[in-house]
Design an enzyme around this catalytic site. Sequence first.
Site, PDB file in Angstrom:
ATOM      1  N   LYS A   1       0.829  -1.202   0.000  1.00 14.65           N
ATOM      2  CA  LYS A   1       0.000   0.000   0.000  1.00 14.65           C
ATOM      3  C   LYS A   1       0.863   1.251   0.000  1.00 14.65           C
ATOM      4  O   LYS A   1       0.407   2.331  -0.275  1.00 14.65           O
ATOM      5  CB  LYS A   1      -0.969  -0.034   1.176  1.00 14.65           C
ATOM      6  CG  LYS A   1      -2.073  -1.073   0.918  1.00 14.65           C
ATOM      7  CD  LYS A   1      -3.255  -1.008   1.823  1.00 14.65           C
ATOM      8  CE  LYS A   1      -4.360  -1.932   1.264  1.00 14.65           C
ATOM      9  NZ  LYS A   1      -5.420  -2.219   2.159  1.00 14.65           N
ATOM     10  N   ARG A   2       2.118   1.094   0.337  1.00 14.97           N
ATOM     11  CA  ARG A   2       3.021   2.257   0.317  1.00 14.97           C
ATOM     12  C   ARG A   2       4.285   1.935  -0.454  1.00 14.97           C
ATOM     13  O   ARG A   2       4.753   0.805  -0.448  1.00 14.97           O
ATOM     14  CB  ARG A   2       3.409   2.649   1.742  1.00 14.97           C
ATOM     15  CG  ARG A   2       2.263   3.291   2.479  1.00 14.97           C
ATOM     16  CD  ARG A   2       2.578   3.615   3.916  1.00 14.97           C
ATOM     17  NE  ARG A   2       1.334   3.947   4.609  1.00 14.97           N
ATOM     18  CZ  ARG A   2       0.490   3.044   5.096  1.00 14.97           C
ATOM     19  NH1 ARG A   2       0.747   1.778   4.993  1.00 14.97           N
ATOM     20  NH2 ARG A   2      -0.619   3.418   5.693  1.00 14.97           N
TER      21      ARG A   2
END
Length: 317
Positions: A247-248
């Site tokens: 997600k990052r």
Amino acid sequence: MPSPHTGRFAPSPTGPLHLGNAWAALLGWLWARSEGGQFALRIEDLDAARCRPEWVDLLRRDLDWLGLRFDGPVVFQSQRGEAYQRALEQLASPGRVYACFCTRAEVARAATAPHGAADDGPVYPRTCAGLDAADVRLRSRTRTPALRFAVAAGPVRFVDAAQGPVVQDVQATVGDFVVRRNDGVPSYQLAVVVDDAALGVTHVLRGDDLLGSTPRQIQLQRALGLPQPMYAHVPLLLGPDGKRLAKRGGPPTLSEMREARLLPERLVGLLAGWAGLSDGRPMPAAALVEQFSLAHLPRAPVQVDAAQVRATLQQLL
Ligand code: GLU
């Protein structure tokens, strides 16, 4: 007449949606729409420590921007405690669950969808399976137990619409698994099974990192007398480093693309190209419904070229 096909997208709101989420959402939506079906949105927000309402707002905007419309009310797992409790009671009466006092660290991961065999840890050695009622009462005074599902022996077989025949012996590979953590939170496996049935889900499309969970879910469906949906586990999108998209830190997130005023048709085009549905040309999601087929999907994971994604983005800045 109920719809012949009800699918769902079930994100965990633990961060911004990335390309991998868009991929699963788009393919699931297309599968449902191509069969004249319904498609629901379920927010898997049981893990209160990791889920935040801001992420829910953001992901709803991102999915809307992508051109995906959902049917029925959005379901939040955090509001469905009673349904999970009923299912646990149903499993308890024939003795299919038992209290487990093993350490928290061992069971803590159970409320989150596991991603890959390594996340599942070793086969549970049934340490607590032999405790009698008096032991359980005594130990419960100092420690709240988790609940484990006593799995059935023998292989679970099913035919996956994307992967073909799958077989797994749950007892040999996972063992009795947690259905309620010792902090009272139902596990991912239990909640998914209860909710898929409650929503009337007939078709589940998700990343193939969850393929190993499906035999557990099928065992729960059998124990609870619930129908078994058709499953399609699609290849994952991998980052340029060959690891699953996080997600990052990977290619731009959906919100970054939306805020950079990328035309969603460009992203849909990229995803459709990777899915073998088109040559990657920009197009709206709705334009892909007719040509959708799982048969075009690649067999191997798709390695995403972050530079290609960024270049697509740049063209619009
Ligand atoms: N909430 C899970 C995830 O985000 C997906 C669960 C499922 O599709 O069964 O990984």
